[in-house]
Design an enzyme around this catalytic site. Structure first.
Site, PDB file in Angstrom:
ATOM      1  N   CYS A   3       0.719  -1.371  -0.144  1.00  0.00           N
ATOM      2  CA  CYS A   3       0.051   0.032  -0.012  1.00  0.00           C
ATOM      3  C   CYS A   3       0.934   1.020  -0.004  1.00  0.00           C
ATOM      4  O   CYS A   3       1.813   1.113   0.863  1.00  0.00           O
ATOM      5  CB  CYS A   3      -0.889   0.019   1.297  1.00  0.00           C
ATOM      6  SG  CYS A   3      -1.790   1.660   1.517  1.00  0.00           S
ATOM      7  N   CYS A   6       1.000   3.247   3.254  1.00  0.00           N
ATOM      8  CA  CYS A   6       1.650   2.307   4.523  1.00  0.00           C
ATOM      9  C   CYS A   6       3.198   2.369   4.204  1.00  0.00           C
ATOM     10  O   CYS A   6       3.852   2.618   5.092  1.00  0.00           O
ATOM     11  CB  CYS A   6       1.172   0.865   4.411  1.00  0.00           C
ATOM     12  SG  CYS A   6      -0.477   0.471   5.117  1.00  0.00           S
ATOM     13  N   ASP A  29       0.958  16.921   0.050  1.00  0.00           N
ATOM     14  CA  ASP A  29       0.659  16.279  -1.396  1.00  0.00           C
ATOM     15  C   ASP A  29       1.550  16.225  -2.271  1.00  0.00           C
ATOM     16  O   ASP A  29       2.109  17.640  -2.624  1.00  0.00           O
ATOM     17  CB  ASP A  29      -0.787  16.654  -1.875  1.00  0.00           C
ATOM     18  CG  ASP A  29      -1.721  15.622  -2.834  1.00  0.00           C
ATOM     19  OD1 ASP A  29      -2.345  15.049  -2.403  1.00  0.00           O
ATOM     20  OD2 ASP A  29      -1.023  15.414  -3.742  1.00  0.00           O
ATOM     21  N   GLY A  92     -13.700   9.711  -6.325  1.00  0.00           N
ATOM     22  CA  GLY A  92     -12.300   9.893  -6.721  1.00  0.00           C
ATOM     23  C   GLY A  92     -11.145   9.645  -5.911  1.00  0.00           C
ATOM     24  O   GLY A  92     -10.028  10.174  -6.128  1.00  0.00           O
ATOM     25  N   HIS A  99      -7.687   8.366   3.831  1.00  0.00           N
ATOM     26  CA  HIS A  99      -7.036   9.885   3.847  1.00  0.00           C
ATOM     27  C   HIS A  99      -7.919  11.023   3.658  1.00  0.00           C
ATOM     28  O   HIS A  99      -8.630  10.957   3.129  1.00  0.00           O
ATOM     29  CB  HIS A  99      -5.780  10.038   2.901  1.00  0.00           C
ATOM     30  CG  HIS A  99      -6.233   9.838   1.454  1.00  0.00           C
ATOM     31  ND1 HIS A  99      -6.506   8.405   0.858  1.00  0.00           N
ATOM     32  CD2 HIS A  99      -6.414  10.625   0.320  1.00  0.00           C
ATOM     33  CE1 HIS A  99      -6.821   8.739  -0.360  1.00  0.00           C
ATOM     34  NE2 HIS A  99      -6.805   9.681  -0.933  1.00  0.00           N
TER      35      HIS A  99
HETATM   36  P1  5GP Z   1      -7.305  10.727  -3.669  1.00  0.00           P
HETATM   37  O1  5GP Z   1      -7.567  11.106  -5.119  1.00  0.00           O
HETATM   38  O2  5GP Z   1      -7.148   8.973  -3.514  1.00  0.00           O
HETATM   39  O3  5GP Z   1      -8.223  11.339  -2.684  1.00  0.00           O
HETATM   40  O4  5GP Z   1      -5.885  11.372  -3.120  1.00  0.00           O
HETATM   41  C1  5GP Z   1      -4.809  10.670  -3.224  1.00  0.00           C
HETATM   42  C2  5GP Z   1      -3.978  11.965  -3.316  1.00  0.00           C
HETATM   43  O5  5GP Z   1      -2.419  11.297  -2.859  1.00  0.00           O
HETATM   44  C3  5GP Z   1      -3.504  12.728  -4.347  1.00  0.00           C
HETATM   45  O6  5GP Z   1      -3.837  13.951  -4.168  1.00  0.00           O
HETATM   46  C4  5GP Z   1      -2.175  12.491  -4.936  1.00  0.00           C
HETATM   47  O7  5GP Z   1      -1.723  13.668  -5.247  1.00  0.00           O
HETATM   48  C5  5GP Z   1      -1.395  12.164  -3.594  1.00  0.00           C
HETATM   49  N1  5GP Z   1      -0.173  11.126  -3.783  1.00  0.00           N
HETATM   50  C6  5GP Z   1      -0.260  10.234  -4.556  1.00  0.00           C
HETATM   51  N2  5GP Z   1       0.867   9.440  -4.657  1.00  0.00           N
HETATM   52  C7  5GP Z   1       1.477  10.302  -3.718  1.00  0.00           C
HETATM   53  C8  5GP Z   1       2.991  10.205  -3.424  1.00  0.00           C
HETATM   54  O8  5GP Z   1       3.815   9.153  -3.475  1.00  0.00           O
HETATM   55  N3  5GP Z   1       3.564  11.026  -2.398  1.00  0.00           N
HETATM   56  C9  5GP Z   1       2.543  11.993  -2.026  1.00  0.00           C
HETATM   57  N4  5GP Z   1       3.132  12.959  -1.118  1.00  0.00           N
HETATM   58  N5  5GP Z   1       1.271  12.333  -2.198  1.00  0.00           N
HETATM   59  C10 5GP Z   1       0.923  11.455  -3.367  1.00  0.00           C
HETATM   60 ZN    ZN Z   2      -2.166   1.271   3.768  1.00  0.00          ZN
END
Ligand code: 5GP
Ligand code: ZN
Length: 113
Positions: A3, A6, A29, A92, A99
């Protein structure tokens, strides 16, 4: 566990940490949608809001307290901010570890797209 978040918690994948305690981890982010865009996650793996139960949901209240602290620390508390949870495909959600997005530093539009 395979994950992404994780792996961020255990340091296998680097992140720009904002806050950490025994229950949660917060980091910037990688693709910010606002001047302040912090992700706050429980250290325990919970796949989404759909997986919350009376047994594991207390961490959500803690995350909101932490969000308010981070907002103050980053100077957006007074002007305001948004806390977002995306759940599932239509919501989304792209990372299957619960998170909360803390967004601020500009005037945010409503309703979201
Ligand atoms: P979701 O779209 O699932 O609500 O949000 C996932 C968020 O995780 C996105 O805003 C994306 O930019 C962020 N994200 C994805 N991979 C990484 C990463 O490797 N590092 C960081 N800091 N943020 C990430
Ligand atoms: Zn996890």
């Amino acid at each position: 566990m395979d994950c992404l978040f994780c792996k961020i918690i255990n340091g296998e994948i680097p992140s720009n940490k904002v806050y950490e305690d025994e229950k949660v981890y917060a980091f910037h982010d990688i693709s910010p949608a606002a001047p302040v865009h912090v992700l706050i996650i429980p250290k325990v793996h919970i796949s989404s809001a759909n997986a919350l139960t009376e047994e594991n949901a207390a961490v959500v209240g803690h995350i909101f307290v932490v969000a308010a602290k981070i907002a103050a620390q980053l100077g957006i508390a007074e002007n305001g901010y948004r806390i977002v949870n995306n759940c599932g495909e239509d919501g989304g959600q792209t990372v299957p570890h619960l998170h909360f997005h803390l967004l601020g530093g500009r005037s945010l539009q409503w309703p979201p797209g």
